[in-house]
Design a protein around this motif. Sequence first.
Motif, PDB file in Angstrom:
ATOM      1  N   GLY A 146       5.449  16.557  -2.835  1.00 30.73           N
ATOM      2  CA  GLY A 146       5.668  16.016  -4.321  1.00 30.73           C
ATOM      3  C   GLY A 146       4.302  16.701  -5.318  1.00 30.73           C
ATOM      4  N   ARG A 147       4.143  16.393  -6.701  1.00 31.15           N
ATOM      5  CA  ARG A 147       3.128  17.090  -7.296  1.00 31.15           C
ATOM      6  C   ARG A 147       1.860  16.425  -6.848  1.00 31.15           C
ATOM      7  N   LEU A 158      -5.122  12.501   1.198  1.00 29.55           N
ATOM      8  CA  LEU A 158      -3.980  11.634   0.984  1.00 29.55           C
ATOM      9  C   LEU A 158      -3.946  10.365   1.718  1.00 29.55           C
ATOM     10  N   ASP A 159      -4.765  10.356   3.035  1.00 26.72           N
ATOM     11  CA  ASP A 159      -4.701   9.059   3.852  1.00 26.72           C
ATOM     12  C   ASP A 159      -3.415   8.616   4.059  1.00 26.72           C
ATOM     13  N   ILE A 160      -2.393   9.678   4.559  1.00 29.13           N
ATOM     14  CA  ILE A 160      -0.992   8.932   4.435  1.00 29.13           C
ATOM     15  C   ILE A 160      -0.696   7.878   5.758  1.00 29.13           C
ATOM     16  N   LEU A 196       8.117   4.371   5.179  1.00 27.34           N
ATOM     17  CA  LEU A 196       8.787   5.638   4.444  1.00 27.34           C
ATOM     18  C   LEU A 196       9.198   5.562   3.126  1.00 27.34           C
ATOM     19  N   ASN A 197       9.657   4.349   2.890  1.00 25.85           N
ATOM     20  CA  ASN A 197      10.135   4.171   1.574  1.00 25.85           C
ATOM     21  C   ASN A 197       8.858   4.091   0.402  1.00 25.85           C
ATOM     22  N   LYS A 246       8.304   7.079  -2.525  1.00 22.18           N
ATOM     23  CA  LYS A 246       8.314   6.403  -3.865  1.00 22.18           C
ATOM     24  C   LYS A 246       6.726   6.948  -4.558  1.00 22.18           C
ATOM     25  N   HIS A 247       5.895   6.664  -3.761  1.00 24.89           N
ATOM     26  CA  HIS A 247       4.473   7.233  -4.358  1.00 24.89           C
ATOM     27  C   HIS A 247       4.054   8.508  -4.451  1.00 24.89           C
ATOM     28  N   LEU A 248       4.592   9.272  -3.176  1.00 26.76           N
ATOM     29  CA  LEU A 248       4.027  10.543  -3.277  1.00 26.76           C
ATOM     30  C   LEU A 248       5.527  11.798  -3.441  1.00 26.76           C
TER      31      LEU A 248
END
Length: 221
Positions: free
Chosen positions: A155-156, A166-168, A210-211, A215-217
């Motif tokens: 994603g952008r 990003l600390d996913i 995951l949702n 949604k955020h990334l």
Amino acid sequence: MAKDFAVIGLGRFGGSICKELSIEGKQVLAIDKDESKVNEYKNIASHAVILDSSDEESLKEIGIKNFEHVIVAIGENIQASILTTVILTDLGIKNITVKAQNDYHEKILRKLGVDRVVHPERDMGRRIAHNIISNNILDYLELSDDHSIVEVKAGRRMIGKSLINLDIRAKYGCNVVAIKQGKMIDVSPNADQPIEEDDILIVIGADEDLNRFEKHLVFDN
Ligand code: ATP
């Protein structure tokens, strides 16, 4: 010596399994009670026989016990699918894959101890739905009732940032297990490496995590 595969039911699903296994060089016995279906697969599978698989004696006669893996791809006739599965489990066949027609059918198959129950229409519907929600979700694979793997376009908000930035894992509780760049796939991606525009991330996690991640990334591209 055990033979490779037997596919029972040569509809679209069973037929395509039969074709792919044959292309992969496997020995496949194609079975259907409908003669025209069997004729269709005569030259594709190693052998093809007309037989009603809900008849135990017929299955015994063709030596079904000697097959390493049996795939039951009977759809609409749930009773025939269940009966066939009971016969196969009773005969002690170790690897049985059964196509479920609906959730109820799946539940019964699981109770019978079938190790692999597949639900292709439902799974494909889910995968397509995810792709419709966002073009950035390229693929989606359910691992269990509440865990999945998704393949997403970067994603952008990700571009130029590393996995550390990003600390996913900490923020969303999911793990990036691989990053694809064109034909290259990095299965243990460097956490310091900035993500590039056309990168594709393969992410594993609980569905709700995951949702949030999507949604955020991912969605906002
Ligand atoms: P698909 O969606 O994969 O095309 P389906 O889910 O609609 O198939 P059916 O068409 O009901 O499933 O069944 C698939 C095949 O299984 C058919 O070709 C049918 O003739 C065969 N079949 C059904 N019952 C039996 C049985 N008892 N023994 C052998 N073959 C059977």
